[in-house]
Scaffold this active site. Structure first.
Site, PDB file in Angstrom:
ATOM      1  N   CYS A  70       0.818  -1.225   0.000  1.00  0.00           N
ATOM      2  CA  CYS A  70       0.000   0.000   0.000  1.00  0.00           C
ATOM      3  C   CYS A  70       0.846   1.266   0.000  1.00  0.00           C
ATOM      4  CB  CYS A  70      -0.883   0.030   1.232  1.00  0.00           C
ATOM      5  SG  CYS A  70      -1.958  -1.383   1.395  1.00  0.00           S
ATOM      6  N   ARG A 109       5.564  -0.395  -5.785  1.00  0.00           N
ATOM      7  CA  ARG A 109       5.459  -1.148  -4.542  1.00  0.00           C
ATOM      8  C   ARG A 109       4.599  -2.398  -4.695  1.00  0.00           C
ATOM      9  NH1 ARG A 109       6.316   2.890  -0.094  1.00  0.00           N
ATOM     10  NH2 ARG A 109       4.950   1.747   1.281  1.00  0.00           N
ATOM     11  N   TRP A 113      -2.751  -2.884  -1.505  1.00  0.00           N
ATOM     12  CA  TRP A 113      -2.351  -4.276  -1.672  1.00  0.00           C
ATOM     13  C   TRP A 113      -3.179  -5.041  -0.647  1.00  0.00           C
ATOM     14  CZ3 TRP A 113       0.115  -8.071   1.328  1.00  0.00           C
ATOM     15  CH2 TRP A 113       0.661  -9.147   0.620  1.00  0.00           C
ATOM     16  N   ASN A 150      -2.227   2.339   5.441  1.00  0.00           N
ATOM     17  CA  ASN A 150      -1.291   1.238   5.159  1.00  0.00           C
ATOM     18  C   ASN A 150      -1.170   0.430   6.438  1.00  0.00           C
ATOM     19  OD1 ASN A 150      -0.838   2.512   2.778  1.00  0.00           O
ATOM     20  ND2 ASN A 150       1.287   3.076   3.203  1.00  0.00           N
ATOM     21  N   GLY A 151      -1.030  -0.891   6.317  1.00  0.00           N
ATOM     22  CA  GLY A 151      -0.837  -1.707   7.514  1.00  0.00           C
ATOM     23  C   GLY A 151      -2.074  -2.517   7.846  1.00  0.00           C
ATOM     24  N   GLU A 198      18.208 -18.390  -4.592  1.00  0.00           N
ATOM     25  CA  GLU A 198      17.836 -17.126  -5.222  1.00  0.00           C
ATOM     26  C   GLU A 198      17.320 -17.356  -6.653  1.00  0.00           C
ATOM     27  OE1 GLU A 198      17.170 -14.301  -4.284  1.00  0.00           O
ATOM     28  OE2 GLU A 198      17.425 -12.963  -5.986  1.00  0.00           O
ATOM     29  N   LYS A 228      13.564 -16.364  -7.973  1.00  0.00           N
ATOM     30  CA  LYS A 228      13.316 -15.474  -9.116  1.00  0.00           C
ATOM     31  C   LYS A 228      12.364 -16.144 -10.102  1.00  0.00           C
ATOM     32  CE  LYS A 228      15.183 -11.794  -8.081  1.00  0.00           C
ATOM     33  NZ  LYS A 228      14.969 -12.118  -6.730  1.00  0.00           N
ATOM     34  N   GLU A 256       8.748 -16.247  -8.593  1.00  0.00           N
ATOM     35  CA  GLU A 256       8.005 -14.996  -8.467  1.00  0.00           C
ATOM     36  C   GLU A 256       7.709 -14.337  -9.811  1.00  0.00           C
ATOM     37  OE1 GLU A 256      11.850 -12.347  -6.978  1.00  0.00           O
ATOM     38  OE2 GLU A 256       9.859 -11.734  -6.406  1.00  0.00           O
ATOM     39  N   HIS A 286      18.385 -37.304  -0.042  1.00  0.00           N
ATOM     40  CA  HIS A 286      17.607 -37.414   1.191  1.00  0.00           C
ATOM     41  C   HIS A 286      16.131 -37.080   0.965  1.00  0.00           C
ATOM     42  CE1 HIS A 286      21.328 -38.058   3.277  1.00  0.00           C
ATOM     43  NE2 HIS A 286      21.832 -37.024   2.622  1.00  0.00           N
ATOM     44  N   LYS A 301       6.623  -4.535  -3.724  1.00  0.00           N
ATOM     45  CA  LYS A 301       8.039  -4.180  -3.653  1.00  0.00           C
ATOM     46  C   LYS A 301       8.473  -3.913  -2.219  1.00  0.00           C
ATOM     47  CE  LYS A 301      12.031  -3.184  -5.411  1.00  0.00           C
ATOM     48  NZ  LYS A 301      12.810  -4.392  -5.759  1.00  0.00           N
TER      49      LYS A 301
HETATM   50  C1  F6R Z   1      12.466 -11.025  -4.314  1.00  0.00           C
HETATM   51  C2  F6R Z   1      12.348  -9.844  -3.493  1.00  0.00           C
HETATM   52  C3  F6R Z   1      11.953 -10.005  -2.069  1.00  0.00           C
HETATM   53  C4  F6R Z   1      12.677  -8.972  -1.198  1.00  0.00           C
HETATM   54  C5  F6R Z   1      12.130  -9.034   0.236  1.00  0.00           C
HETATM   55  C6  F6R Z   1      12.877  -8.106   1.166  1.00  0.00           C
HETATM   56  O1  F6R Z   1      12.885 -10.710  -5.596  1.00  0.00           O
HETATM   57  O2  F6R Z   1      12.531  -8.745  -3.950  1.00  0.00           O
HETATM   58  O3  F6R Z   1      12.156 -11.300  -1.612  1.00  0.00           O
HETATM   59  O4  F6R Z   1      14.046  -9.254  -1.219  1.00  0.00           O
HETATM   60  O5  F6R Z   1      10.780  -8.686   0.230  1.00  0.00           O
HETATM   61  O6  F6R Z   1      12.780  -6.791   0.723  1.00  0.00           O
HETATM   62  P1  F6R Z   1      13.792  -5.694   1.237  1.00  0.00           P
HETATM   63  O7  F6R Z   1      15.130  -6.018   0.698  1.00  0.00           O
HETATM   64  O8  F6R Z   1      13.248  -4.401   0.719  1.00  0.00           O
HETATM   65  O9  F6R Z   1      13.763  -5.769   2.745  1.00  0.00           O
END
Ligand code: F6R
Length: 606
Positions: free
Chosen positions: A2, A27, A74, A98-99, A478, A482, A485, A501, A601
């Site tokens: 949000c 975001r 959101w 927000n929240g 990682e 990627k 997501e 295992h 984001k």
């Molecule tokens: C994945 C991604 C998220 C962020 C996570 C932490 O691509 O972007 O997993 O890494 O939400 O976000 P920050 O780094 O802003 O605390």
């Protein structure tokens, strides 16, 4: 997640609120709305979907006003819909939030008993009715104090009032909130980024505080309505331009920017003349640190996992890595000689912030590694180490991941050197490698064309696996994250030695498996693991570094070779093909790469 904007001015605010909401789009959100005051009425326009649709709706309604609030939502309580979009208004007030209000169900029941009718499924609507109810008996300031005391949970609020044609209330508990100052107008924003087009003069609210914003006056109060003074910060105006340029998506631009990210960061921290790492204002004596605790979420957590290997290899420190959402609720035994390091691109992640707050309350040594230096996490840490990436807009973190790894690596080497663990010769060698990293990253980005050809197989796969050992294991996690997501493909990252295992049962004919096997200490072992999956039908994409020696394995589907550098820096280079793989697989499937479904984001709720 949000986002909030508020403006009070002498001029019409609608277009500028829309402009700021567009800035907050990065975001991640699912609906949007605006409320303004004009001719003594609250006017609302809301919609499910993008700010673009909101803009179209507004052009049909001719929404106007010299004061207004806007929001991108959101969904948490109630599905994404026009009805659940913010602002939420009663007869007399309109609220953006927000929240999460944790006691909204109880409050809603009480308000319903008093005759208030609810239109949405949100927790936010209780705030509108609660404020309305208190205003019947009390003045505005007392009302705000009482309402804030009634609300449980974490939040940031923006409120306008039908009978106050020039007044916005902002309040913060847990979720960030900023106030901006303009000429004959003032602003409210969930971050400074939302306000950047209008001002670079910003103040931040701390937890428990609220503010009253008029076009020619801003006042701040603590939770008991005692007036407080705030510093006005001048933010830098020289952020890199925030447009896509020739790129279709921010993500591909940000991936390609990584050589610059590395160069900027190296320039900030490495004194090329004296060949040393500088971390200014380090607030502790190095001998007082005997362990580090690395904390983050998602991609930032993966950066912490890699750093554990570095700290263990190059220092004598004990290293613990924790996911922030777990750390904050565990019964931690805090140690005075530990350095608690919080890694966060946004600096606003609710769980990471809460973990920091716990450490702060326990008087621990706190250091944050952030991209947004004005963020809550940065402001509340004793030492801030910026990653100097410039704004990262794509929801999937890419250049910030490399930046986080780099700063963690620099900090590790610096501690090692100051503790006299690494030899001078090895330290100089490492610095030399670091100075070449940007260039090697640039060369590695050329894997592009090869990956594009392979992504059809991934895009059509039911699921796939990423395997690694040592430094490459967190990179496997990682890579899988990627792909999940962005391309919505079920992907698992695994330490290759764990396959027998259990997960080996998943391997079936034609399943794509990405094996990260740089020529390091683990190389021979992982080649054996690779053969085990190949013989069970896996289509292996091998990612390794260039070498004169042939790969001792048959039936590898495809191989991608990255440039050569010291083993401990290879994680930087092997990450790149994985970012590209996720990008092109998502592109192949036609997804919105910068705004993957259900994600945000800046994760400002827990
Ligand atoms: C994945 C991604 C998220 C962020 C996570 C932490 O691509 O972007 O997993 O890494 O939400 O976000 P920050 O780094 O802003 O605390």
């Amino acid at each position: 997640m949000c986002g909030i904007v508020g403006i009070t001015s002498n001029n019409d605010v609608t277009a500028r609120i829309l402009g700021s909401l567009k800035k907050l789009e990065y975001r991640g959100y699912d609906s949007a709305g605006i409320a303004t005051l004009s001719d003594g009425n609250i006017n609302e326009v809301k919609c499910e979907g993008r700010v673009e649709s909101l803009e179209k709706n507004i052009s049909r309604t001719n929404l106007q006003g010299t004061i207004g609030i806007g929001h991108v939502r959101w969904a948490t309580h109630g599905k994404p819909s026009t009805l659940n979009a913010h602002p939420h208004s009663s007869e007399v007030v309109s609220v953006v939030h927000n929240g999460i209000i944790e006691n909204s169900t109880i409050l809603k029941k009480l308000l319903e008993k008093k005759g208030y009718r609810f239109k949405s499924q949100t927790d936010t609507e209780v705030i509108a009715h609660l404020v309305t109810d208190y205003l019947k008996k009390d003045n505005l300031k007392n009302t705000i104090v009482k309402v804030l005391k009634k609300l449980h949970g974490s939040f940031a609020l923006g409120i306008i009032f039908k009978d106050q044609p020039d007044l916005i209330v902002g309040a913060r508990r847990g979720s960030p909130l900023a106030v901006g100052y303009g000429p004959d107008e003032n602003y409210l924003g969930s971050d400074s980024y939302a306000l950047k087009a209008m001002t670079n003069k910003i103040s931040y609210l701390n937890d428990g505080e609220f503010c009253i914003i008029k076009k020619d006056l801003v006042e701040f109060f603590d939770s008991n309505a005692k007036k407080i003074n705030k510093k006005i910060l001048n933010l830098s105006k020289n952020d890199q331009s925030i447009d896509k340029g020739d790129y279709k998506y921010f993500m591909s631009k940000e991936v390609d920017e990584q050589p610059i990210t590395i160069k900027n960061c190296v320039n900030e921290y490495i004194d090329k003349f004296n060949k040393q790492i500088n971390i200014y204002n380090f607030p502790w004596k190095i001998r007082d640190i005997s362990s580090v605790v690395l904390i983050g979420c998602g991609t930032a957590y993966h950066a912490c996992l890699i750093a554990k290997y570095w700290f263990e290899e190059h220092t004598s420190l004990d290293v613990t890595v924790d996911v922030a959402s777990e750390f904050r609720y565990r019964k931690i035994k805090f140690k005075k000689d530990s350095l608690y390091i919080f890694v966060s691109q946004s600096g606003e992640t609710a769980d990471t912030y809460a973990a920091l707050d716990i450490c702060k309350k326990n008087k621990m040594k706190t250091c944050s590694i952030v991209n947004v230096v004005e963020s809550s996490i940065a402001r509340d840490s004793q030492l801030v180490l910026p990653i100097h990436c410039g704004p990262e807009i794509g929801v999937a973190s890419t250049k910030a991941f490399l930046g986080q790894m780099l700063v963690l690596y620099l900090l590790c080497l610096k501690i090692s050197f100051d503790k006299k663990i690494i030899s001078k010769k090895k330290y100089s060698e490492k610095i030399k490698y670091l100075l070449s990293l940007s260039n090697l990253t640039k060369k590695t980005l050329k894997v592009d064309s090869k990956i594009q050809k392979l992504c059809k197989v991934f895009a059509n796969a039911k699921g796939c696996m990423f395997l690694g050992r040592g430094y490459s294991f967190p990179i496997a996690l990682e890579g899988a994250l990627k792909l999940k997501e962005l391309a919505y493909i079920h992907a698992e990252g695994y330490p290759a030695g764990e396959m027998k295992h259990g997960p080996l049962a998943l391997i079936e004919e034609g399943m794509p498996v990405v094996v990260l096997a740089p020529r390091d200490d683990h190389y021979k072992k992982i080649v054996s693991n690779m053969q085990e999956v190949i013989s069970r039908g896996a289509k292996v994409l091998l990612i390794t570094n260039k070498s004169k020696n042939e790969i001792q394995s048959e039936n590898i589907w495809e191989t991608i070779e990255v440039e050569n550098i010291s083993e401990d820096l290879l994680p930087f280079l092997i990450t790149i093909p994985l970012q590209k793989l996720a990008y092109y697989s998502a592109l192949e499937k036609g997804y919105d790469i910068d705004k993957p479904r259900n994600l945000a984001k800046s994760v400002t709720v827990e």
